[in-house]
Scaffold this motif. Structure first.
Motif, short mmCIF file in Angstrom:
data_model
loop_
_atom_site.label_atom_id
_atom_site.label_comp_id
_atom_site.label_asym_id
_atom_site.label_seq_id
_atom_site.Cartn_x
_atom_site.Cartn_y
_atom_site.Cartn_z
N VAL A 27 -13.68 4.78 22.63
CA VAL A 27 -12.59 4.09 21.93
C VAL A 27 -12.08 4.97 20.79
N PRO A 28 -10.77 5.29 20.77
CA PRO A 28 -10.27 6.15 19.70
C PRO A 28 -10.40 5.47 18.34
N VAL A 31 -11.65 8.33 11.64
CA VAL A 31 -12.89 8.19 10.86
C VAL A 31 -12.90 8.99 9.56
N ASP A 32 -11.76 9.58 9.19
CA ASP A 32 -11.79 10.45 8.01
C ASP A 32 -11.32 9.77 6.73
N LYS A 33 -10.34 8.85 6.85
CA LYS A 33 -9.77 8.24 5.65
C LYS A 33 -10.44 6.90 5.35
N PRO A 34 -10.28 6.39 4.14
CA PRO A 34 -10.79 5.03 3.90
C PRO A 34 -9.97 4.02 4.70
N ALA A 35 -10.55 2.85 4.94
CA ALA A 35 -9.86 1.81 5.71
C ALA A 35 -9.20 0.78 4.80
N SER A 36 -9.32 0.98 3.50
CA SER A 36 -8.65 0.06 2.58
C SER A 36 -8.02 0.88 1.46
N THR A 265 -7.99 -1.37 11.58
CA THR A 265 -7.38 -0.29 10.81
C THR A 265 -7.61 1.06 11.49
N ARG A 266 -8.84 1.31 11.89
CA ARG A 266 -9.20 2.64 12.38
C ARG A 266 -8.77 2.88 13.82
N ASP A 274 0.23 2.37 13.80
CA ASP A 274 0.37 1.39 12.72
C ASP A 274 -0.61 1.70 11.60
N GLU A 275 -0.16 1.57 10.36
CA GLU A 275 -1.07 1.67 9.22
C GLU A 275 -1.31 0.25 8.73
N MET A 276 -2.47 -0.29 9.04
CA MET A 276 -2.80 -1.68 8.68
C MET A 276 -4.11 -1.71 7.92
#
Lengths: 416, 156, 105
Positions: A27-28, A31-36, A265-266, A274-276
């Motif tokens: 599943v893509p 994993v590098d940025k924060p999710a919030s 988000t990820r 989408d950036e959610m």
């Protein structure tokens, strides 16, 4: 030889993974940025005007910061007998803005205001039973006499000044007669626990059902990459029939637990574009949709991996950690003193508490995901909250899912 | 009509939304208001003034009115209230919350076969008596219930 | 710019039971937003319900009706298939409306 050994080393982990885990790895996920949102900052006010306290409690433990709180020391010496203003003390004991304070947990004689709690013993005769010094020391820091006390160290943690404690003691000294609360619904020992009887899936009852509609729309909406969730997931009502019930899950690429909201988000970032971020309106709406599709499915997190087991074990430890200026642990309210009243609110135990998330909160006029619930609990005991995607919140969500195994998803919920 | 509406809206500005409501009768955009909003009543700060604005001096308690509301509301943000009136020829039901800053909460007028029944959710600032006031045949009747509002233990 | 609404009308005996949920902030004018500014008054003042085109309910609301307001009412002598409409107007002149057909018991 070396090549074969190397191959064996590489192959073994893959072969050791279950079919589920291998599917999961495909599943893509970004994993590098924060999710919030970063930098994380506390909410100020919810849609209905209910505020969040804005104090920075860095001098006290948070769920992540384990050793910030002051150590236990003795109480300072004070002149005896205690000189204080009993009326000021009574006002402090009943002042919700100062920490509750005493009446959140204790019945306190004939001036007890409405809806006292019963987490702690009835103090109506404590003035006749305890010395001034004992009362002063106990209010200053209960751990001096009772190492396992869940009562906040009002003096040691500087919720009250020494003068205020003397006033409170002066008030406690006036409590010398038993007090029976005649009204059965006022008496926390006889008041029946509240029953949730609303139909949370009735769209004329639960405003979160508007968000369910929104979630269905978001699912079909194209993101910046020109694709929608539906582009790959044409039949979500069948494909995801139990998906949310197996969340949260340990994600080896992040080496921690990921819940539905963080997953959204990820997974959206590398697929639809989408950036959610977690707790955004679209994220919450999608989370409601994915939970609602699994309505009725039994919660069953995957704890077969070493990572998941570690997370659940760590979650159990985190639940026992004392945090905040009020020095409380999750277990204090939701295990050791569950089924008691804090002022007019009932303390529920861990089991039965997550299947209805995300939930509409009638007191806040907003939908809360499970991570916002953790954040609020932290702030309520005067500890700094963490960002919603904190590793520790993942561990807590995992252990709660384990405790709630078998409970049926019933979301979106509706609660106070 | 549109011209008048625009002039009024310009003159009104932020703080006079209630005035907008009072002149609602002339703001027709092809959809007439059947009810004129009872500004005097809704501005009243004590229950007796609210009742007076409804013409309800001398309202009598009646056992033919069933007022259903929780004994203890989980919070003051949305308290469910249901009123059923079995008083013959009920024309309207009003809800009054004695201790709210503006006690008159709402008024419901019935016509053309509507049951004298209403259910809604109200805001309450604190524990208070809730009064259901029925107008029937030009006379006024009440039912009262004390609704307690939960005081929270941990800030919410 | 109507906010979403949800409505359900169902026969119970000889009476249509109608439930409506309206998405609306019902601002009292006392609330402060994130920035500390007072949010202006903004609430539904008038609600009208019709049954087969005839007005059955006229309601006047204050700012003390709950956010995302709920309304339940009943129409005697209604039949499955009858049309129910619920409309509202708020303090800014904004309107919302929804109709439905009464479902059988």
């Amino acid at each position: 030889m070396a090549a074969i050994a190397a191959f064996a080393l590489l192959a073994t982990p893959l072969l050791a993974l279950s079919a589920d885990a291998r599917r999961q790895r495909d599943v893509p996920l970004e994993v590098d940025k924060p999710a919030s949102i970063r930098p994380w900052y506390r909410y100020k006010v919810d849609s209905q005007g209910s505020t969040w306290p804005q104090t920075d409690w860095k001098g006290f433990n948070s769920i992540a910061l384990g050793n910030a709180s002051p150590p236990v020391e003795g109480a300072p010496k004070t002149q005896l007998p205690i000189q204080g203003d009993a009326e000021r003390g009574r006002n402090l004991a009943y002042d919700r803005a100062r920490g509750g304070s005493c009446v959140v947990c204790h019945v306190m004689g004939k001036t007890t205001p409405a809806q006292p709690g019963n987490v702690g013993p009835d103090l109506s005769t404590v003035g006749a039973k305890r010395t001034d010094e004992w009362l002063f020391n106990y209010v200053y820091d209960p751990r001096i006499y009772n190492a396992g006390s869940i009562m906040p160290p009002w003096g040691a943690y500087k919720v009250f000044s020494l003068d205020e404690i003397r006033d409170i003691v002066a008030f406690l000294k006036t409590l010398r007669e038993p007090y029976a609360i005649a009204d059965k619904s006022e008496n926390p020992n006889t008041r029946p626990p509240p029953v949730e009887s609303r139909d949370n899936l009735d769209p004329t009852e639960n405003p979160a059902m508007f968000a369910l509609d929104r979630g269905k729309d978001v699912f079909k909406r194209n993101g910046s990459r020109g694709k929608s969730c539906a582009s790959c997931h044409a039949t979500p009502d069948t494909s995801f029939k139990t998906w949310a019930a197996h969340m949260p899950r340990f994600e080896s690429r992040l080496n921690r637990v990921v819940g539905v909201e963080e997953f959204i988000t990820r997974h959206a970032r590398p697929t639809t574009g989408d950036e959610m971020p977690m707790q955004s309106d679209d994220n919450v709406a999608l989370s409601i949709y994915l939970h609602n599709v699994a309505d009725g499915a039994a919660i069953d997190p995957d704890v077969t991996s070493a990572g998941a087991k570690r997370a659940a074990a760590n979650g159990r430890e985190l639940m026992k950690r004392k945090i905040g200026q009020l020095n409380m642990a999750c277990v204090d309210c939701h295990s050791n003193h569950a089924n008691k009243w804090v002022r007019g609110q009932y303390l529920v135990q861990f089991k039965g508490t997550i299947a209805h998330f995300p939930t509409w909160r009638t007191s806040r006029g907003d939908i809360w995901d499970i991570r916002k619930r953790f954040q609020w609990c932290n702030v309520s005991v005067r500890a700094n909250e963490l960002p919603p995607d904190a590793r520790e919140y993942g561990d807590l969500e995992m252990v709660l899912a384990v405790i709630n195994k078998g409970e049926k998803i019933n979301a979106p919920g509706i609660r106070h | 009509m549109q011209y008048i509406r625009r002039r009024l809206l310009k003159a009104i500005g932020g703080g006079a939304a209630l005035m907008l409501a009072a002149s609602a009768g002339i703001l027709r955009t092809g959809h007439a208001f059947a009810a004129i909003w009872n500004k005097t009543g809704f501005d009243a700060k004590v229950p007796s003034d609210a009742l007076k604005s409804l013409g309800a001096d001398g309202a009598q308690p009646s056992k033919d009115i069933t007022l259903t509301a929780p004994d203890i509301a989980e919070n003051g943000a949305q308290v469910p209230v249901t009123v059923v009136s079995k008083v013959p020829n009920t024309q309207s039901i009003s809800i009054i919350v004695d201790k709210n800053p503006f006690p008159l909460n709402s008024t419901f007028d019935f016509a053309n076969g509507a049951d004298s029944y209403v259910s809604t959710k109200i805001k309450m600032g604190q524990t208070s008596n809730v009064v259901a006031m029925v107008k029937a045949d030009g006379k006024f009747f009440t039912a009262t219930k004390e609704v307690k509002v939960t005081i929270g233990g941990c800030g919410g | 710019m109507a906010e979403p609404m949800k409505i359900r009308a169902k026969m119970e005996g000889d009476t249509a039971d109608v439930k409506v949920l309206m998405s609306h902030p019902m601002e009292t004018g006392q609330r402060k937003n994130d920035k500390g500014d007072l949010v202006p008054v903004h609430f539904i003042q008038i609600v009208t319900a019709t049954h087969n085109g005839k007005t059955v309910l006229d309601a006047q609301w204050s700012q003390a009706i709950a956010r995302n307001p709920f309304l339940g009412f009943r129409v005697k002598g209604a039949k499955a298939g009858d049309k129910i409409t619920v409309s509202w107007t708020d303090t800014t002149g904004d309107k919302g409306s929804i109709d439905t057909t009464v479902a059988a018991a």
